[in-house]
Design an enzyme around this catalytic site. Sequence first.
Site, PDB file in Angstrom:
ATOM      1  N   ASN A 116      17.454  -8.886 -19.344  1.00  0.00           N
ATOM      2  CA  ASN A 116      18.514  -7.903 -19.132  1.00  0.00           C
ATOM      3  C   ASN A 116      18.288  -6.781 -20.136  1.00  0.00           C
ATOM      4  O   ASN A 116      18.334  -6.998 -21.350  1.00  0.00           O
ATOM      5  CB  ASN A 116      19.885  -8.553 -19.321  1.00  0.00           C
ATOM      6  CG  ASN A 116      20.147  -9.586 -18.254  1.00  0.00           C
ATOM      7  OD1 ASN A 116      20.146  -9.279 -17.075  1.00  0.00           O
ATOM      8  ND2 ASN A 116      20.328 -10.831 -18.668  1.00  0.00           N
ATOM      9  N   GLU A 122       9.185 -29.225 -23.808  1.00  0.00           N
ATOM     10  CA  GLU A 122       8.628 -30.560 -24.007  1.00  0.00           C
ATOM     11  C   GLU A 122       7.191 -30.563 -23.495  1.00  0.00           C
ATOM     12  O   GLU A 122       6.931 -30.127 -22.378  1.00  0.00           O
ATOM     13  CB  GLU A 122       9.455 -31.584 -23.240  1.00  0.00           C
ATOM     14  CG  GLU A 122       8.943 -32.991 -23.343  1.00  0.00           C
ATOM     15  CD  GLU A 122       9.761 -33.969 -22.515  1.00  0.00           C
ATOM     16  OE1 GLU A 122       9.753 -35.159 -22.860  1.00  0.00           O
ATOM     17  OE2 GLU A 122      10.392 -33.543 -21.514  1.00  0.00           O
TER      18      GLU A 122
END
Length: 138
Positions: free
Chosen positions: A59, A116
């Site tokens: 944004n 991860e």
Amino acid sequence: MTKYLHTMIRVSDPDATIRFFELLGLREIRRMENEQGRFTLIFLAAPGDEEAQVELTHNWGEAGYDGGRNFGHLAYRVDDIYATCQRLMDAGVTINRPPRDGHMAFVRTPDDISIELLQDGHLPPQEPWASMPNIGTW
């Protein structure tokens, strides 16, 4: 039928985030600028796995995001968890949860999104990773 399309994360510095994901082997596959909405969408994927995408939403004018986004993590399987973590560390990325077990590690993007890393199977424990403590949260 349900099919995974992508995971969206909001980013304040698209260039820094793209560099981070490039270290993991992802590449930009498309980009969309929306002048009226004042945002940019950038889609990344690993070569050969283009259907599993990460959408970076920037944004315009956003100065940064703080905690409380209710976002868990992205997970990627890697060929060699030790080599991947070393490449990330060499580039200045903190390994929050080192791959002591030869199977799993956690790192964070420049916007503090948890990633991860999972080894397919387990590699034998290897120094310096086996004795490295956790750093920060993961």
